[in-house]
Enzyme design. Structure first.
Site, short mmCIF file in Angstrom:
data_model
loop_
_atom_site.label_atom_id
_atom_site.label_comp_id
_atom_site.label_asym_id
_atom_site.label_seq_id
_atom_site.Cartn_x
_atom_site.Cartn_y
_atom_site.Cartn_z
N GLY A 74 0.77 -1.24 0.00
CA GLY A 74 0.00 0.00 0.00
C GLY A 74 0.79 1.28 0.00
N TRP A 115 2.13 2.92 -2.50
CA TRP A 115 1.72 3.86 -3.56
C TRP A 115 0.42 4.56 -3.15
CZ3 TRP A 115 2.79 2.73 -9.41
CH2 TRP A 115 4.14 2.41 -9.57
N ASP A 139 -5.47 -5.66 -4.49
CA ASP A 139 -4.34 -6.60 -4.59
C ASP A 139 -4.83 -8.00 -4.23
OD1 ASP A 139 -1.01 -6.12 -4.53
OD2 ASP A 139 -1.73 -8.06 -3.80
N ASP A 198 -8.25 -10.40 -7.65
CA ASP A 198 -7.29 -10.63 -8.73
C ASP A 198 -7.64 -9.68 -9.86
OD1 ASP A 198 -5.90 -11.51 -10.91
OD2 ASP A 198 -6.19 -13.65 -10.48
N ASP A 225 1.60 -1.47 -10.37
CA ASP A 225 2.97 -1.85 -10.01
C ASP A 225 3.01 -3.37 -9.79
OD1 ASP A 225 5.62 -1.60 -9.22
OD2 ASP A 225 5.11 -1.22 -7.12
N LYS A 265 4.16 -0.71 -14.59
CA LYS A 265 5.50 -1.30 -14.59
C LYS A 265 5.55 -2.33 -15.71
CE LYS A 265 6.64 -4.08 -11.06
NZ LYS A 265 6.97 -4.21 -9.64
C1 LIG Z 1 5.60 -4.84 -6.16
S1 LIG Z 1 4.16 -5.26 -5.33
C2 LIG Z 1 3.30 -3.78 -5.32
C3 LIG Z 1 3.84 -2.78 -4.35
C4 LIG Z 1 2.99 -1.58 -4.20
N1 LIG Z 1 2.97 -0.75 -5.38
C5 LIG Z 1 3.47 -0.73 -3.05
O1 LIG Z 1 4.23 0.19 -3.28
O2 LIG Z 1 3.12 -0.99 -1.91
C6 LIG Z 1 3.35 -6.25 -6.48
C7 LIG Z 1 2.01 -6.72 -6.03
O3 LIG Z 1 1.32 -7.25 -7.13
C8 LIG Z 1 0.35 -8.13 -6.60
N2 LIG Z 1 -0.24 -8.94 -7.66
C9 LIG Z 1 0.37 -9.81 -8.47
N3 LIG Z 1 -0.52 -10.37 -9.31
C10 LIG Z 1 -1.72 -9.82 -9.01
C11 LIG Z 1 -3.03 -9.99 -9.52
N4 LIG Z 1 -3.27 -10.83 -10.50
N5 LIG Z 1 -4.01 -9.28 -9.00
C12 LIG Z 1 -3.79 -8.43 -7.98
N6 LIG Z 1 -2.58 -8.23 -7.45
C13 LIG Z 1 -1.55 -8.92 -7.96
C14 LIG Z 1 1.17 -8.90 -5.59
O4 LIG Z 1 0.31 -9.49 -4.65
C15 LIG Z 1 2.05 -7.83 -5.00
O5 LIG Z 1 1.53 -7.37 -3.79
#
Ligand SMILES: C[S@@+](CC[C@H](N)C(=O)[O-])C[C@H]1O[C@@H](n2cnc3c(N)ncnc32)[C@H](O)[C@@H]1O
Length: 808
Positions: free
Chosen positions: A58, A60, A78, A94, A119, A159
């Site tokens: 969280g 961002w 997420d 998802d 992200d 990203k």
């Molecule tokens: C790099 S982290 C994000 C960090 C976030 N931007 C922050 O600054 O706190 C990547 C996130 O993508 C989520 N993620 C991956 N595939 C996903 C999906 N299909 N649906 C939702 N979230 C997903 C992962 O659970 C992970 O928490």
């Protein structure tokens, strides 16, 4: 991510990680969006509705809630649960599912998003190729949601990973947005293949070809079908995108020339080298009719005209022969006629060579042009880096991003090896660039080590900062001497001031007393400080307080305080010393800015405010209990005196966000800046300001030291005279041989004598003129005391006296 992972090893040392901790962000990645937002026009500040896809944990969302306008709608989603955040709606889903879409719709109601951020990173563990593909799919899914929920003109940040899908994704983004730019924020690790793409100006198309958001089409078919597909879907009339190296207005690789142009040209070889086809222009068809009838105009030659790029030397020779025949027929004359004729007919071998020569010279020219462009780009970068070194711009502005990371022009490793880094460390702005672009060649020759470049740059900045501090300290010997005195003072009183940890004046050079000024000052001060110890020691021992605090509590406003308040003295002591440090820092900052602003000022001695007036340990002020503190400390003093605050309140207020800072591993400049500017400001009262004003006024109203001393001497002498007189009159009184009348007259005589003003010996003023001027010795005819004056000065003084008399 999502889970609360523990960072260790290198990750723990990362300073963005620490900064994030400091600022209360949940992840270091927060700085990525902070930096992207900064670089791309602060879009978050203008966004009232933000959707953060793949938002856990969280950070961002945290940034968005800080930067977006108050009461903005921020939604984070997420796979992992996001701990609640103020002003942010979060849910678990998802992003590739219908459920997520429905949830978003429910929260958005009729609103549209100004910004959609993504992200997301699939949970890793699979093979790299697989990871990259699922990441790209996730990006496309996020784009799908962005396209559905974004408002026209909105921003989409995502990203992406450097992979074979990258170009396809970029192309798809371009179909939906006016501006698509890739960037790599400084906080994104160089070792990471991630790049952020910022898409601005959402076009909000009414109709969308579903293939644009279908992974199958985007990642497989589109790669081959790009040009037609683009035209078909959006802009059928739009021409192909202009690329670097094309001349203005020339958007194709395909070039034609008319047969007439070719016949008439003086440079047929360059035409054959640069064009694709020779066509027969219909407008000049009649003119060309006889040419078409020429025996040289064979079917074979006409076939050759259709595609010049596939011809060999022999074909070129035939075409040139045909041209000569045509010129002869049409009676075209030109500079090359004779030569061509000779070469074609007499020396066909030379002609071949010439064609080759011309073609290779064309290629050379092309190469040279590319080289020139490359060099110009390098020069531009060099200028920008110089600006960065002078703190005029940030690495973000230079645009060390996306592809440029790999093709970095700025190679610290190379500089280190060539010894240029050393000169850079010494403050000379030697550049990493060489005149030889080969060293920085983008095409594989540069061995830019992305892993260490950031660290090197940071070390470099640290060195430069240290050099700056040294220079400043050298110029500031006075301040150092004072600090040293203080250090001694604190040592004697057992004060260990932890706040000075890591400060400029704590460095080894200073402690060792390298500086001659400092050590000599130190010796001079020994005596006076020793004297002070005896007087102040008493106070300190009595109340178990430091000297500063003891002086502070000497103020009459503390008279009659009960023990409960006195118990909180140690805490107050801390606040007082903090306040005093602040005053000192401000004084010192005054030095700094004058030093920095104008180098030419260094010849002037800057007298710090804390000299005579502020420092109670200074000899001039010895014994004075006027100790100026800040309005904050005075506010505290008032609240204590008026019993508005309990001991508990005071101690409690001492704890704030700046109390326990974890600053290990942070750069020195950052810590010092924080100490200087990021302070908890305590509220002040009007009364406190008034009290300080009154104190200052009383302080400024005191006579200067010499006058005070003269007055005291006068008083002392008068009292001694009086004492003498008293003794003499007592003796007269005790003399029994005299009558009372005689005694009275004798005492009267004594008094008269004592009160009689002594006549000052007359001083003759002699105006030096003519030969007397500059001659030493008594002037002729002058007796007794005399004073030589300048004639003109005497006149001036007289007229000044006259004026003064008139005025009064
Ligand atoms: C790099 S982290 C994000 C960090 C976030 N931007 C922050 O600054 O706190 C990547 C996130 O993508 C989520 N993620 C991956 N595939 C996903 C999906 N299909 N649906 C939702 N979230 C997903 C992962 O659970 C992970 O928490």
């Amino acid at each position: 991510m999502g889970k609360s992972e523990k960072k260790h090893g290198k990750g723990r040392l990362d300073h963005y990680y620490r900064l994030a901790k400091e600022k209360g962000y949940r992840a270091r990645s927060s700085f990525k969006i902070v930096q992207i937002n900064q670089k791309f026009g602060h879009f978050l500040e203008k966004s009232k509705v933000v959707i953060d896809l793949c938002a856990a944990p969280g950070s961002w969302c945290q940034v968005a809630s800080q930067l977006c306008p108050v009461s903005s709608l921020i939604i984070g989603v997420d796979l992992a649960a996001i701990k609640p955040l103020p002003n942010v709606i979060t849910f678990v889903s998802d992003i590739t599912t219908e459920h997520c879409r429905a949830q978003l719709r429910q929260h958005m109601k009729t609103w549209k998003a100004d910004t959609v951020m993504h992200d997301g990173a699939p949970n890793v563990g699979m093979a790299w190729a697989q990871d990259a593909f699922t990441q790209s799919e996730l990006v496309l899914q996020s784009l799908k949601l962005a396209v559905e929920f974004l408002t026209q003109g909105g921003t989409f940040v995502t990203k992406v990973f450097r992979s074979k899908d990258y170009n396809n994704l970029m192309w798809v983004f371009q179909q939906f947005f006016d501006k698509v730019e890739a960037t790599k924020p400084p906080s994104s690790r160089n070792v990471s293949a991630e790049i952020f793409v910022v898409c601005r100006g959402f076009k909000a198309p009414k109709k969308i070809d579903p293939r644009l958001l279908d992974p199958k089409s985007v990642f497989e078919e589109l790669a081959d079908e790009t040009p037609n597909y683009e035209d078909k879907v959006f802009n059928p009339e739009k021409k192909k995108r202009k690329r670097d190296g094309y001349t203005e207005g020339d958007y194709t690789l395909y070039h034609t020339v008319t047969a007439m142009e070719f016949i008439k040209t003086d440079d047929p070889i360059s035409i054959l080298g640069s064009k694709n086809k020779i066509i027969f222009d219909e407008k000049v068809e009649t003119e060309l009719k006889p040419v078409k009838k020429l025996p040289q105009t064979t079917d074979e030659i006409l076939e050759c005209f259709l595609d010049l790029k596939v011809l060999g030397k022999k074909d070129f020779r035939h075409i040139l022969k045909w041209r000569l025949a045509a010129r002869e027929l049409l009676k075209v004359t030109g500079a090359d006629d004779e030569d061509d004729k000779d070469e074609v007919e007499v020396e066909p071998i030379d002609e071949e060579e010439q064609i080759e020569k011309e073609l290779s010279s064309l290629q050379e020219k092309e190469k040279a042009k590319k080289k020139r462009e490359k060099r110009r780009a390098n020069e531009r970068k060099q200028k920008e880096i110089e600006r960065m070194q002078m703190n005029m711009t940030t690495p973000m502005d230079i645009g060390i991003d996306a592809g440029q990371q790999e093709q970095s022009l700025f190679n610290l490793k190379v500089a280190e090896r060539s010894g240029k880094l050393n000169s850079l460390t010494k403050g000379k702005k030697a550049m990493v660039f060489d005149n030889d672009p080969g060293e920085l060649d983008n095409e594989g020759e540069s061995d830019y080590d992305t892993d260490n470049a950031d660290e090197d740059l940071e070390a470099e900045l640290d060195n430069m900062y240290n050099a700056y501090k040294e220079r400043r300290n050298e110029r500031d010997a006075e301040f150092k001497a004072k600090k040293l005195r203080e250090a001694n003072d604190n040592e004697w009183y057992g004060i260990t001031d932890t706040n000075h940890e890591g400060s400029d004046y704590d460095n080894e050079e200073y402690i060792n007393g390298d500086d001659n000024d400092v050590s000599s000052d130190d010796e001079d001060d020994d005596e006076s400080i020793n004297k002070l110890i005896s007087t102040l020691e008493k106070k300190t021992k009595e109340g178990h307080l430091s000297r500063k605090a003891a002086v502070f509590f000497n103020d009459p406003i503390f008279d009659g305080l009960d023990d409960t308040v006195i118990e909180s003295k140690p805490k107050i002591e801390e606040i007082v010393s903090e306040a005093e440090e602040e005053v000192e820092e401000k004084t010192h900052n005054g030095f700094e800015s004058s030093d920095e602003e104008d180098e030419s000022n260094k010849d002037f001695e800057v007298v710090p405010n804390d000299g005579n007036s502020w420092d109670s340990e200074d000899e001039d002020n010895k014994g004075s209990n006027i100790d100026i503190v800040t309005a904050e400390a005075m506010t505290l003093a008032h609240s204590i005196a008026l019993k508005q605050k309990s001991k508990h309140d005071i101690i409690d207020e001492g704890y704030n966000r700046t109390s326990f800072r974890d600053r290990d591993g942070l750069p020195d400049w950052f810590i010092e800046d924080e100490d200087r500017h990021s302070k908890f400001s305590k509220p002040i009262t009007k009364e406190a300001v008034e009290t300080i004003k009154a104190k200052l006024k009383a302080f400024n109203d005191r006579p200067i030291k010499k006058v005070a001393e003269a007055q005291a001497r006068k008083k002392y002498k008068a009292s001694q005279r009086l004492e003498k007189l008293k003794k003499k009159s007592d003796l007269i009184n005790e003399d029994d041989g005299r009558s009372e009348k005689e005694k009275a007259s004798d005492i009267q005589k004594l008094l008269r004598k004592a009160t009689k003003k002594k006549e000052r010996p007359k001083v003759t003023v002699v105006a030096a003129r003519g030969f007397n001027r500059g001659v030493s010795g008594r002037p002729k005819g002058v007796k007794g005391r005399y004073k030589m004056v300048d004639g003109t000065m005497k006149k001036e003084q007289r007229s000044l006296k006259r004026i003064k008399k008139k005025m009064s």
